[in-house]
Design a protein around this motif. Structure first.
Motif, PDB file in Angstrom:
ATOM      1  N   LYS A 279      -3.097  10.215  10.485  1.00  4.29           N
ATOM      2  CA  LYS A 279      -3.002  10.638   9.079  1.00  4.29           C
ATOM      3  C   LYS A 279      -2.452  12.050   9.035  1.00  4.29           C
ATOM      4  CE  LYS A 279      -7.209   8.323   7.610  1.00  4.29           C
ATOM      5  NZ  LYS A 279      -7.833   8.548   8.922  1.00  4.29           N
TER       6      LYS A 279
ATOM      7  N   ARG B 299       2.912   7.451   4.347  1.00  2.00           N
ATOM      8  CA  ARG B 299       2.502   7.833   5.708  1.00  2.00           C
ATOM      9  C   ARG B 299       3.612   7.520   6.718  1.00  2.00           C
ATOM     10  NH1 ARG B 299      -0.269   6.019  10.513  1.00  2.00           N
ATOM     11  NH2 ARG B 299       0.713   4.011  10.136  1.00  2.00           N
TER      12      ARG B 299
ATOM     13  N   GLU C 274       0.394   3.942   2.605  1.00  2.00           N
ATOM     14  CA  GLU C 274       0.973   3.592   3.910  1.00  2.00           C
ATOM     15  C   GLU C 274       2.484   3.847   3.911  1.00  2.00           C
ATOM     16  OE1 GLU C 274       0.169   3.148   6.819  1.00  2.00           O
ATOM     17  OE2 GLU C 274       1.702   1.952   7.815  1.00  2.00           O
TER      18      GLU C 274
ATOM     19  N   ASN D  42       0.864  -1.177   0.000  1.00  2.00           N
ATOM     20  CA  ASN D  42       0.000   0.000   0.000  1.00  2.00           C
ATOM     21  C   ASN D  42       0.909   1.239   0.000  1.00  2.00           C
ATOM     22  OD1 ASN D  42      -1.500   2.242   0.867  1.00  2.00           O
ATOM     23  ND2 ASN D  42      -3.022   0.903   1.821  1.00  2.00           N
TER      24      ASN D  42
END
Ligand code: BEZ
Length: 212
Positions: free
Chosen positions: A172, A152, A149, A146
């Motif tokens: 987030k 992030r 992710e 992902n």
């Protein structure tokens, strides 16, 4: 060789789709993402490399250089890149290591014999400008990563590195963060967090994301 967080990322020289790469020299002062693919001309990898190209600007904005690895030779990578560009609507704009002799796969422990004796697992390393490994994730070959992710986590690592904050579960970008417990000096706290912070418990202190 098994690598742990905080270890120095092994240096190497290896062929790639963009010519020989001297890894540490190639990284320079950037952060790096090194990630492995089981083989060329495989469906999940084709989509992942397309996503990597699509996210180029997001990686660059975070001062991150990305490099992929597959255990096939350059000539195979060159033909595969044409397919990736065609099917994913991108231009592959980062090197793919041609690890046919498995030099890098050995250094980064990418072959897990109980999963496959020939293909690399889907591992990813985030490396900081001091060449330290800051994140490892390993997925099975059949599960695509992902990329939201991955971005992030890089944001979280950089917030800790540059702003002395950590990120809560499910955090987030834009949401409040927590101040690292080691920071206790009131003067430093006032200087670092001019917008203040909320003390829920002495060890649980929320503050607005400092770089927002
Ligand atoms: C791949 O696309 O890389 C893949 C898909 C299924 C099983 C193993 C690998």
């Amino acid at each position: 060789m098994s690598l742990h967080l905080g270890d120095t990322a092994p240096d190497f020289t290896q062929d790639s789709s963009e010519g020989p790469i001297h890894f540490h020299q190639w990284l320079g002062d950037s952060w790096g993402v090194l990630f492995s693919h089981p083989a060329d001309f495989t469906p999940v990898c084709t989509t992942e490399l397309g996503l990597t190209a699509k996210n180029r600007e997001k990686f660059a904005a975070r001062n991150v250089k990305v490099i992929a690895l597959s255990v096939d030779p350059v000539e195979s990578h060159t033909r595969w890149i044409k397919d990736i560009n065609e099917t994913q609507g991108v231009t592959v704009n980062f090197p793919i290591l041609a690890d046919a002799d498995r030099k890098v796969s050995g250094l980064y422990d990418l072959i897990h014999p109980n999963a496959s004796t020939t293909a690399t697992v889907r591992s990813l390393f985030v490396i900081d400008p001091a060449k330290k490994i800051r994140l490892t994730i390993t997925y099975p070959a059949s599960t695509g990563r992902n990329f939201d992710e991955i971005l992030r986590v890089i944001d979280s690592l950089q917030l800790t590195e540059y702003h002395s904050v950590a990120t809560p579960g499910n955090w987030k970008d834009g949401e409040d963060v927590v101040i690292v417990p080691s920071l206790q000096d009131p003067e430093i706290l006032a200087k670092k967090f001019p917008r203040g912070f909320r003390v829920v418990k002495p060890y649980l202190r929320y503050t607005p994301q400092p770089n927002r």
